[in-house]
Each structure stands twice: as C-alpha cells, then as structure tokens.
Scaffold this motif. Structure first.
Motif, short mmCIF file in Angstrom:
data_model
loop_
_atom_site.label_atom_id
_atom_site.label_comp_id
_atom_site.label_asym_id
_atom_site.label_seq_id
_atom_site.Cartn_x
_atom_site.Cartn_y
_atom_site.Cartn_z
N ASP A 50 0.83 -1.21 0.00
CA ASP A 50 0.00 0.00 0.00
C ASP A 50 0.86 1.26 0.00
O ASP A 50 0.55 2.24 -0.68
N ALA A 80 0.86 4.05 -3.09
CA ALA A 80 0.56 5.47 -2.85
C ALA A 80 1.73 6.35 -3.29
O ALA A 80 1.53 7.41 -3.90
N ARG A 81 2.94 5.92 -3.00
CA ARG A 81 4.11 6.71 -3.39
C ARG A 81 4.21 6.85 -4.91
O ARG A 81 4.43 7.95 -5.43
N GLY A 83 1.59 9.14 -6.55
CA GLY A 83 1.94 10.54 -6.35
C GLY A 83 3.09 10.99 -7.22
O GLY A 83 3.05 12.07 -7.82
#
Length: 258
Positions: free
Chosen positions: A239, A243-244, A247
């Motif tokens: 997760d 997410a990294r 972005g």
C-alpha cells in the motif's frame, strides 16, 4: 525453444545454484502505462507501481535485477527469446504453454471510461470503438468478444493518448486500469470534462511475474518471489509503495504538461 534461445534463458540465472555471486536478472515492463509501469524520457529504467513492487521483492531476496521499460510487444518477444522476465503480465491459456507464472502480487481493476452513459456490461461495447493498449490482453471475456468482432478496438501506446481520443470523440470507450484513470482525470486537460468512469469495473485482473519454462532455476526463483511479495503485503509495504508511485507519477505528468 531453439538452442540459442535456451542458452540465453539459462544465462539469465547463471550462478544461482552455485556459490558464485548472483547475476543480475533483466525484468521487462511496458514502457507506456503510467502509473503502473512506464519509462521517463531520460532513462530506460522502468518506473511505476509494478517495477517498485517487483524491485522491492527482489531486493528482499537479495537477488540483483535490472528493471527495463520497453514496448509491450517487444517485451513479449524478449521473454520468448529468453532475454528477460516479464515483470507485470496477466495469465492466459496461450501464455501458459510457454511461461511459468508467479502467484499474483497485485490485482488490477480495469475500468471503462466513456463520454456518455456509464459502462454497465460488456454488451455496452457492441458496435463501438474501444481504445486499448497495443498488445495487451483484457481478460478472457473481453478478448473473446474482440476476436468475434463484437466491437472495434483501436490500439495505441499510452492511456493518455486514448483519453485524448475519447475526449475528441474519436473513440466511444476506453479501457484503462482504475489507478491510471483516476490519475488522468486529475490532469488539467481531462479534469472537469465529460469523461466518466463505468458504473462497474470490466474486471479484476491478477498481475504476475512470468518467465520462460526453459529457464533453469526459474521455479525456485518464483517460489522466492512469492514468499517475498507475501511478506511485503503483511508488512503493509504494498500500500505504501502504491501510494508513493501514484503521487510521483501524477507530479511527473503535471510537470510534463506545464
């Protein structure tokens, strides 16, 4: 597999079963599918969610690897030739005849975007122009309907290209990963427009690492990879990496469009 192809495949894992240092394994990813996998202008190193996950698993194994971004059709040929592993592919009956697959390390949800009524079933595509990525499979039901000519597929190299064609009315629908669709709708050129996601997803597709069946030591490598990815999930690293990378990719796309 021809003899020279078999030798090339065996060389990928040369040294694995000996006391020698492990040689780096070449792992290929599609070059034009952000945020899941892509290449930047300045580098042939694969970037995105799938290279990050596969790279983390190989790092946990202590096995060096090179994450390469290449056109998807070239990647498929390179795997068949024993020149590299496939870092992020779906499992199909045709591919199973030639390759061995890891356990799924990610489940990719496929969304269908349109400018009109939201997509609700595969029947909505009948007689329509559908944008897809060149060389990709989108699951057995979609691929079968496509072969039967129930709709017309137009192939391009990137999801952004398909979204642009959809916005200009040159396509009726676009099939794209859910993560990529969300990212694209945040961009200025698509934000606030009339492009809408389907009311249901087209499917949930497991993503695998794959390698040629003739690859010496391949089964052992897959077993280690499976254990490493299971641990990444338990530790919550999947997760965090997802997410990294979403972005990072969004910022890159915004910068390129500035």
């Amino acid at each position: 597999m021809k003899r020279r192809q078999c030798l090339a495949a065996c060389a990928l894992l040369a040294g694995q079963s000996t006391g020698h240092a492990l040689r780096s394994v070449a792992i290929g990813f599609d070059e034009g599918s952000p945020p899941t996998m892509y290449r930047t202008v300045s580098s042939g190193v694969a970037q995105g969610i799938y290279p990050a996950l596969v790279g983390a698993a190989f790092a946990a194994l202590g096995h060096p690897c090179e994450l390469r971004a290449v056109p998807f059709k070239r990647l498929l040929a390179a795997v068949d030739e024993g020149q590299m592993l496939a870092g992020a592919v779906i499992r199909t009956p045709e591919r199973e005849q030639r390759w061995l697959f890891s356990q799924p390390y990610f489940v990719e949800r496929l969304a269908v975007y349109t400018r009109r009524a939201p997509f609700r079933s595969l029947g909505d595509l009948t007689g329509k122009r559908v944008g897809v990525i060149r060389g990709w499979s989108y699951g057995e039901a979609f691929d079968t309907a496509r072969r039967l000519g129930r709709f017309q597929c137009e192939e391009v190299a990137t999801d952004a290209h398909n979204f642009a064609k959809l916005q200009r009315g040159r396509l009726d629908h676009v099939v794209v990963t859910e993560l990529a669709g969300r990212m694209l709708l945040q961009l200025r050129e698509f934000k606030g427009g009339n492009i809408v996601a389907g009311a249901v997803v087209l499917g949930a597709t497991p993503i695998h690492l794959a390698l040629p069946r003739a690859l010496e030591g391949g089964a052992s490598l897959l077993a280690g990879f499976n254990a490493a990815t299971e641990q990444l999930n338990k530790d919550g690293m999947v997760d965090l990496l997802v997410a990294r990378e979403v972005g990072v990719t969004a910022e890159m796309v915004r910068a390129q469009g500035a």
